[in-house]
Design a protein around this motif. Structure first.
Motif, PDB file in Angstrom:
ATOM      1  N   THR A  65     -13.222  -7.879  -0.926  1.00 39.00           N
ATOM      2  CA  THR A  65     -12.244  -6.828  -0.661  1.00 39.00           C
ATOM      3  C   THR A  65     -11.737  -6.983   0.772  1.00 39.00           C
ATOM      4  N   ARG A 255      -4.158 -10.232 -12.378  1.00 38.57           N
ATOM      5  CA  ARG A 255      -4.679  -8.958 -11.893  1.00 38.57           C
ATOM      6  C   ARG A 255      -5.772  -8.368 -12.787  1.00 38.57           C
ATOM      7  N   THR A 259     -10.054  -8.790  -8.666  1.00 46.63           N
ATOM      8  CA  THR A 259      -9.823  -7.607  -7.837  1.00 46.63           C
ATOM      9  C   THR A 259      -9.726  -8.074  -6.395  1.00 46.63           C
ATOM     10  N   GLN A 262      -5.194  -5.241  -1.781  1.00 41.36           N
ATOM     11  CA  GLN A 262      -3.827  -4.788  -2.059  1.00 41.36           C
ATOM     12  C   GLN A 262      -3.187  -4.296  -0.768  1.00 41.36           C
ATOM     13  N   ASN A 263      -3.166  -5.182   0.236  1.00 41.09           N
ATOM     14  CA  ASN A 263      -2.638  -4.787   1.541  1.00 41.09           C
ATOM     15  C   ASN A 263      -1.476  -5.675   1.993  1.00 41.09           C
ATOM     16  N   GLU A 267       4.968  -4.485  -3.477  1.00 36.91           N
ATOM     17  CA  GLU A 267       4.193  -4.187  -4.682  1.00 36.91           C
ATOM     18  C   GLU A 267       4.064  -5.419  -5.571  1.00 36.91           C
ATOM     19  N   LEU A 270       1.056  -7.598  -4.647  1.00 37.45           N
ATOM     20  CA  LEU A 270      -0.299  -7.063  -4.633  1.00 37.45           C
ATOM     21  C   LEU A 270      -1.264  -8.089  -5.227  1.00 37.45           C
ATOM     22  N   GLU A 271      -2.325  -8.374  -4.491  1.00 34.65           N
ATOM     23  CA  GLU A 271      -3.394  -9.288  -4.902  1.00 34.65           C
ATOM     24  C   GLU A 271      -2.978 -10.767  -4.905  1.00 34.65           C
ATOM     25  N   THR A 272      -1.809 -11.060  -4.328  1.00 35.09           N
ATOM     26  CA  THR A 272      -1.432 -12.462  -4.110  1.00 35.09           C
ATOM     27  C   THR A 272      -1.158 -12.737  -2.634  1.00 35.09           C
ATOM     28  N   PHE A 274      -2.257 -11.140   0.924  1.00 33.98           N
ATOM     29  CA  PHE A 274      -3.212 -10.136   1.412  1.00 33.98           C
ATOM     30  C   PHE A 274      -3.959 -10.683   2.629  1.00 33.98           C
TER      31      PHE A 274
END
Length: 465
Positions: A65, A255, A259, A262-263, A267, A270-272, A274
């Motif tokens: 994370t 996705r 996990t 998501q920063n 949008e 997200l998750e690519t 980060f």
């Protein structure tokens, strides 16, 4: 012996021979070859164990994370008969007493999902994802995933260790270039030997093209099979490659399966795209295909990266993306990527850039000085291109390269302790192919090459035209 007794015994043997004892029939004949299946519903799916889910969790994976010292992401898959999922987690113990201690139970988010790729069967699955937070830094935990009170429907207990919160403490991660093809057959030995050599590694980084066909449940099944329990034990981060995309659309399996933080700036990223702070290291993922193909994404990722680097308080910085800043394959040039990112890499003196895509190996430094002047005593950014799967291309030589190779499957172990970054590239049989140290002192970086004396490998040495 009494003659009458002998005569009686003879008659008894004859009676048994003429009237054999009946045995319970098995329900089918074994005459001829035994080619039929006990599972006829799977007869047409040769790799059904890799493709089709069941009630028992499979494809279990741990992900970093944005806060890996206090949290971790967990994902897994079941069939659609399982409609909810849970993670149980506890501090690890020397014996089974953790079962009697406080076990935290976290309900997962469950997504019912189905897809079909070309000639593969329709797959109907439930994908479960959970973030376990509130963990202690530098501690080892056990966890398992499941759904019901039936123990048979839970996974085994896995272990993981959270990142430390102490500055200067040693950690390491493994960097993989493209796995992509023949993943079960040929990539498995790379990831398994990497774990065999470095079982205490803290996380793994995949630089894109994990598989070849983005929606293939068989190929994704092979990827999870190849890593098996390693995926569930050593947390991963991954950046997407062009084979995770098609017509500029990311695989819909990305996705649900992972996990990731998501920063990022948009949008759709997200998750690519980060960033992760792991102890003294900031790791930044750039979505290369989106950056290259979509002007609005290029602008957003560039502005976002500038902000991340401007406010960077970590001693070490790594960027990972699929497309190389400097290509190693002839007739390839990722101009949009290089012209957009290299000015920021130079401005903020990023330490290392980890890429894939070109199915060769190259590593070298490029000056951050606008004049292009290089100095071993004040090293520029290190650029690496690598490949872990069996698909191989020819490469071209370039001035920036300090070590080059073709037709070689590799994994890289990167270790950071305080002011020293150590990089080693190994083949699947454990042969050291490349190595160097980066040493930081008084605001400068010194590059110490430790290249082994073994010859560089080229495809022409093994494949004759």
């Amino acid at each position: 012996m009494n003659k009458s007794l002998i005569w009686f015994s003879f008659l008894l043997v004859c009676a048994v021979a003429c009237n054999p004892v009946k045995t319970e029939e098995h329900g089918h004949s074994h005459d001829g070859d035994h080619h039929h299946s006990h599972y006829p519903q799977h007869d047409s799916v040769l790799s059904h164990k890799l493709i089709l889910p069941s009630k028992v969790p499979d494809r279990i994976i741990a992900n970093l994370t944005a806060t890996p010292s206090t949290s971790i992401g967990i994902n897994w898959r079941t069939d659609q008969q399982i409609t909810e999922g849970f993670v149980e987690v506890a501090l690890d113990t020397d014996g089974p007493e953790f079962l009697f201690n406080i076990i935290k139970k976290v309900k997962a988010e469950t997504e019912v999902f189905e897809n079909q790729h070309e000639n593969e069967p329709l797959v109907k699955a439930s994908y479960h994802s959970a973030v376990i937070d509130g963990l202690e830094p530098g501690k080892t935990y056990v966890y398992r995933v499941g759904a019901t009170d039936k123990q048979e429907l839970w996974s085994e207990w896995f272990q993981f260790t959270t990142a430390s919160d102490k500055k200067g403490e040693e950690f390491s991660f493994i960097y993989f270039g493209d796995a992509q093809n023949q993943v079960k057959s040929m990539w498995s030995r790379v990831i398994r030997n990497s774990y065999k050599q470095f079982p205490q590694v803290d996380f793994m980084l995949h630089a894109g093209d994990l598989i070849n066909s983005r929606q293939s449940n068989l190929e994704w099944g092979e990827w999870f099979y190849a890593g098996d329990f390693i995926h569930a034990t050593v947390p991963s981060i991954m950046t997407p490659g062009n084979h995770e995309y098609r017509d500029e659309v990311l695989t819909p399996l990305w996705r649900p399966q992972f996990t990731l933080p998501q920063n990022g700036p948009l949008e759709e990223l997200l998750e690519t795209c980060f960033v992760v702070d792991y102890q003294d290291l900031k790791v930044i993922s750039i979505d290369a295909l989106s950056y290259d193909d979509k002007p609005h994404s290029r602008k957003a990722q560039t502005v976002w990266l500038d902000s991340i680097l401007a406010n960077n308080d970590k001693k070490w910085t790594a960027i990972t993306l699929h497309y190389p800043i400097f290509s190693t394959k002839e007739n390839r040039d990722n101009k949009n990527v290089r012209e957009g990112l290299k000015p920021l890499i130079d401005k903020y003196k990023v330490d290392i850039v980890l890429t894939g895509h070109d199915h060769t190996y190259a590593r070298g430094q490029v000056s951050n000085d606008p004049t292009g002047a290089t100095s071993v005593s004040d090293a520029g950014t290190i650029y690496a291109v690598s490949v872990s799967g069996p698909k191989m291309y020819d490469s071209m030589d370039a001035e920036w390269m300090e070590r080059r190779g073709e037709y070689t499957q590799l994994f890289q172990i990167i270790t950071i302790k305080d002011d020293v970054l150590t990089y080693q590239a190994f083949t699947p049989i454990g042969t050291l192919y490349d190595a160097f140290d980066l040493v930081k002192s008084n605001g400068k970086k010194k590059l110490v090459n430790k290249i082994p004396k073994t010859a560089q490998r080229f495809k022409s040495d093994f494949v004759k035209k």
